[in-house]
Design an enzyme around this catalytic site. Structure first.
Site, PDB file in Angstrom:
ATOM      1  N   LYS A 176       2.106  -3.197   6.909  1.00 19.29           N
ATOM      2  CA  LYS A 176       2.533  -3.307   5.504  1.00 19.29           C
ATOM      3  C   LYS A 176       4.044  -3.105   5.389  1.00 19.29           C
ATOM      4  O   LYS A 176       4.717  -3.794   4.616  1.00 19.29           O
ATOM      5  CB  LYS A 176       1.770  -2.301   4.634  1.00 19.29           C
ATOM      6  CG  LYS A 176       0.294  -2.645   4.455  1.00 19.29           C
ATOM      7  CD  LYS A 176       0.093  -3.941   3.699  1.00 19.29           C
ATOM      8  CE  LYS A 176      -1.356  -4.358   3.596  1.00 19.29           C
ATOM      9  NZ  LYS A 176      -1.544  -5.713   3.036  1.00 19.29           N
TER      10      LYS A 176
ATOM     11  N   SER B  36       0.838  -1.210   0.000  1.00 22.02           N
ATOM     12  CA  SER B  36       0.000   0.000   0.000  1.00 22.02           C
ATOM     13  C   SER B  36       0.862   1.244   0.000  1.00 22.02           C
ATOM     14  O   SER B  36       1.958   1.259   0.574  1.00 22.02           O
ATOM     15  CB  SER B  36      -0.868  -0.025   1.257  1.00 22.02           C
ATOM     16  OG  SER B  36      -1.434   1.239   1.494  1.00 22.02           O
TER      17      SER B  36
ATOM     18  N   TYR C 210      -1.969  -0.202  10.779  1.00 23.14           N
ATOM     19  CA  TYR C 210      -2.153  -0.863   9.483  1.00 23.14           C
ATOM     20  C   TYR C 210      -0.935  -0.597   8.585  1.00 23.14           C
ATOM     21  O   TYR C 210      -0.371  -1.501   7.967  1.00 23.14           O
ATOM     22  CB  TYR C 210      -3.436  -0.344   8.821  1.00 23.14           C
ATOM     23  CG  TYR C 210      -3.523  -0.613   7.347  1.00 23.14           C
ATOM     24  CD1 TYR C 210      -3.775  -1.890   6.869  1.00 23.14           C
ATOM     25  CD2 TYR C 210      -3.333   0.408   6.415  1.00 23.14           C
ATOM     26  CE1 TYR C 210      -3.835  -2.151   5.502  1.00 23.14           C
ATOM     27  CE2 TYR C 210      -3.396   0.173   5.057  1.00 23.14           C
ATOM     28  CZ  TYR C 210      -3.642  -1.108   4.608  1.00 23.14           C
ATOM     29  OH  TYR C 210      -3.693  -1.347   3.263  1.00 23.14           O
TER      30      TYR C 210
HETATM   31  N1  UFG Z   1     -13.179  10.278   3.176  1.00 25.95           N
HETATM   32  C1  UFG Z   1     -14.175  11.170   3.532  1.00 25.95           C
HETATM   33  N2  UFG Z   1     -15.363  10.675   3.956  1.00 25.95           N
HETATM   34  C2  UFG Z   1     -15.618   9.339   4.051  1.00 25.95           C
HETATM   35  C3  UFG Z   1     -14.594   8.433   3.678  1.00 25.95           C
HETATM   36  C4  UFG Z   1     -13.380   8.945   3.252  1.00 25.95           C
HETATM   37  O1  UFG Z   1     -13.998  12.386   3.461  1.00 25.95           O
HETATM   38  O2  UFG Z   1     -16.714   8.958   4.465  1.00 25.95           O
HETATM   39  C5  UFG Z   1     -11.904  10.793   2.678  1.00 25.95           C
HETATM   40  C6  UFG Z   1     -10.731  10.404   3.551  1.00 25.95           C
HETATM   41  O3  UFG Z   1     -10.595  11.300   4.627  1.00 25.95           O
HETATM   42  C7  UFG Z   1      -9.596  10.447   2.553  1.00 25.95           C
HETATM   43  C8  UFG Z   1     -10.241  10.056   1.223  1.00 25.95           C
HETATM   44  O4  UFG Z   1     -11.639  10.225   1.418  1.00 25.95           O
HETATM   45  O5  UFG Z   1      -9.144  11.766   2.439  1.00 25.95           O
HETATM   46  C9  UFG Z   1      -9.970   8.620   0.857  1.00 25.95           C
HETATM   47  O6  UFG Z   1     -10.269   7.808   1.985  1.00 25.95           O
HETATM   48  P1  UFG Z   1     -10.373   6.238   1.910  1.00 25.95           P
HETATM   49  O7  UFG Z   1     -10.807   5.753   3.267  1.00 25.95           O
HETATM   50  O8  UFG Z   1     -11.227   5.828   0.751  1.00 25.95           O
HETATM   51  O9  UFG Z   1      -8.902   5.719   1.571  1.00 25.95           O
HETATM   52  P2  UFG Z   1      -7.503   6.105   2.281  1.00 25.95           P
HETATM   53  O10 UFG Z   1      -6.862   7.129   1.456  1.00 25.95           O
HETATM   54  O11 UFG Z   1      -7.707   6.329   3.718  1.00 25.95           O
HETATM   55  O12 UFG Z   1      -6.680   4.761   2.059  1.00 25.95           O
HETATM   56  C10 UFG Z   1      -6.390   3.919   3.124  1.00 25.95           C
HETATM   57  C11 UFG Z   1      -4.937   3.470   3.038  1.00 25.95           C
HETATM   58  C12 UFG Z   1      -4.740   2.487   1.949  1.00 25.95           C
HETATM   59  C13 UFG Z   1      -5.702   1.406   2.097  1.00 25.95           C
HETATM   60  C14 UFG Z   1      -7.057   1.957   2.078  1.00 25.95           C
HETATM   61  C15 UFG Z   1      -8.021   0.827   2.227  1.00 25.95           C
HETATM   62  O13 UFG Z   1      -4.080   4.553   2.825  1.00 25.95           O
HETATM   63  O14 UFG Z   1      -3.471   1.930   2.043  1.00 25.95           O
HETATM   64  O15 UFG Z   1      -7.240   2.864   3.139  1.00 25.95           O
HETATM   65  O16 UFG Z   1      -8.773   0.892   3.358  1.00 25.95           O
HETATM   66  F1  UFG Z   1      -5.537   0.494   1.104  1.00 25.95           F
END
Ligand code: UFG
Length: 340
Positions: free
Chosen positions: A154, A125, A150
């Protein structure tokens, strides 16, 4: 035909990789304990493939059961997805994450050594980069302290895999560092089906548009980005899945190597841009409220993907618009499914 063990093959990326493997003439064997994936996923896979892929209900931390699985099959390679992946949950229950993510990887490597299975694709990741000093991140960018347990799992597993490859002549491994996988199979029959309230952005968007959630909370609008919301590199899950099959070719051609590859689109989109794009391509409205920052989020990250382009002969073909349209098609299909 070569058999490929796909641990966590009923999950979001795993199931799409199974489709790509079959398309390239491999025989995937799914090993999954269904702790975070819905059994109905394999029904969708069956419709897409025209046959039910071999699926073994197994906990990959169970070394005895895994030994029997390896003994029964004669795998050519392993694609190891089986892991927990919710960043927030890893903060509140770190031991569960260290146990599952480290132990599954250890057991997989031990079985590979015992049975002489020499090729591993490891599901890593972009979280291993933490908040990078400069963007885009390359595979040479320093690995900063991750922002969550998490992320540490990784990083540790990447080291475990490369230490193992160094010690075992003829083995090879690819560490695939995913950015943000989104979308669904274009058929609308396979996609992301999280249990309970989704923690990831796109499933939350589609469930909100479908009326299953009253509103989407944007986690932070005061970041130092053009519109104040976080920036990520979103990649269509089908593009991402295809890279795993390319990686199998690379592994065969590169015995003794353990290398990382960034897998992203190579450009960033803000949370607001993703929501706006979804509304534009689907014509659906997503009610939004502004909320505080979410613990564990980095401000912005996107990938430099030249290495994967060249070494794996892999390029993305589908953009964010296609991904969001596909995710919406999948959500509409999910709405028609009977309760599990
Ligand atoms: N977000 C919101 N509202 C939500 C969900 C997410 O604003 O309800 C924002 C988050 O704050 C972030 C963006 O959307 O800025 C993306 O969030 P995600 O949860 O979709 O994904 P992440 O970037 O947090 O990714 C993380 C890890 C990855 C992992 C992934 C899978 O960085 O390595 O989660 O869970 F694979």
């Amino acid at each position: 035909m070569k058999k490929i063990l796909v641990t966590g093959g009923a999950g979001f990326i795993g199931s799409h990789t199974v489709i790509e493997l079959v398309g390239r003439g491999f025989i995937p064997v799914i090993a999954d304990n269904f702790s975070n994936s819905d059994r109905r996923v394999t029904d969708g896979l069956t419709s897409i493939l025209g046959h039910r892929p071999e699926t073994v209900m197994i906990d990959c931390t169970d070394s005895g059961a895994m030994e029997r699985l390896f003994a029964d099959h004669g795998f050519h390679a392993v694609i190891h997805f089986a892991a927990f992946k919710a960043v927030g949950e890893s903060v509140t229950d770190p031991l569960r994450y260290y146990r599952n993510n480290l132990l599954t990887t250890q057991v997989v490597l031990e079985c590979m050594r015992t049975y002489g299975v020499r090729h591993l694709v490891f599901s890593s990741s972009c979280t291993v980069y933490g908040q990078p000093d400069s963007l885009p991140v390359t595979e040479q960018s320093p690995l900063k302290p991750p922002v969550s347990p998490y992320g540490y799992t990784k990083q540790v597993c990447e080291h475990m895999v490369c230490d193992f490859v160094s010690a075992e002549p003829g083995f090879s491994a690819g560490l695939l560092r995913y950015f943000n996988p989104v979308g669904a199979h274009p058929s609308g029959l396979n996609g992301e089906l999280p249990y309970g309230v989704p923690s990831n952005l796109v499933p939350f968007i589609t469930q909100t548009a479908a009326g299953l959630r009253p509103a989407l909370t944007i986690f932070g609008s005061d970041y130092a980005t053009p519109d104040g919301t976080c920036i990520r590199d979103y990649i269509h899950v089908t593009d991402l899945a295809g890279a795993h099959v390319r990686a199998l070719d690379w592994l065969e051609a590169n015995p003794g190597k353990c290398e990382a590859f960034n897998l992203g689109q190579g450009r960033g989109h803000s949370v607001k841009e993703v929501i706006d794009t979804f509304e534009r391509v689907t014509g659906q409205h997503v009610p939004v409220v502004m909320g505080p920052r979410r613990a564990g989020d980095v401000e912005q990250i996107w990938a430099e993907v030249t290495k994967a382009n060249r070494a794996l002969n892999w390029h993305t073909e589908l953009g964010l618009e296609v991904a969001l349209a596909d995710a919406w098609r999948w959500q509409q299909y999910v709405n028609t499914l009977p309760a599990p």
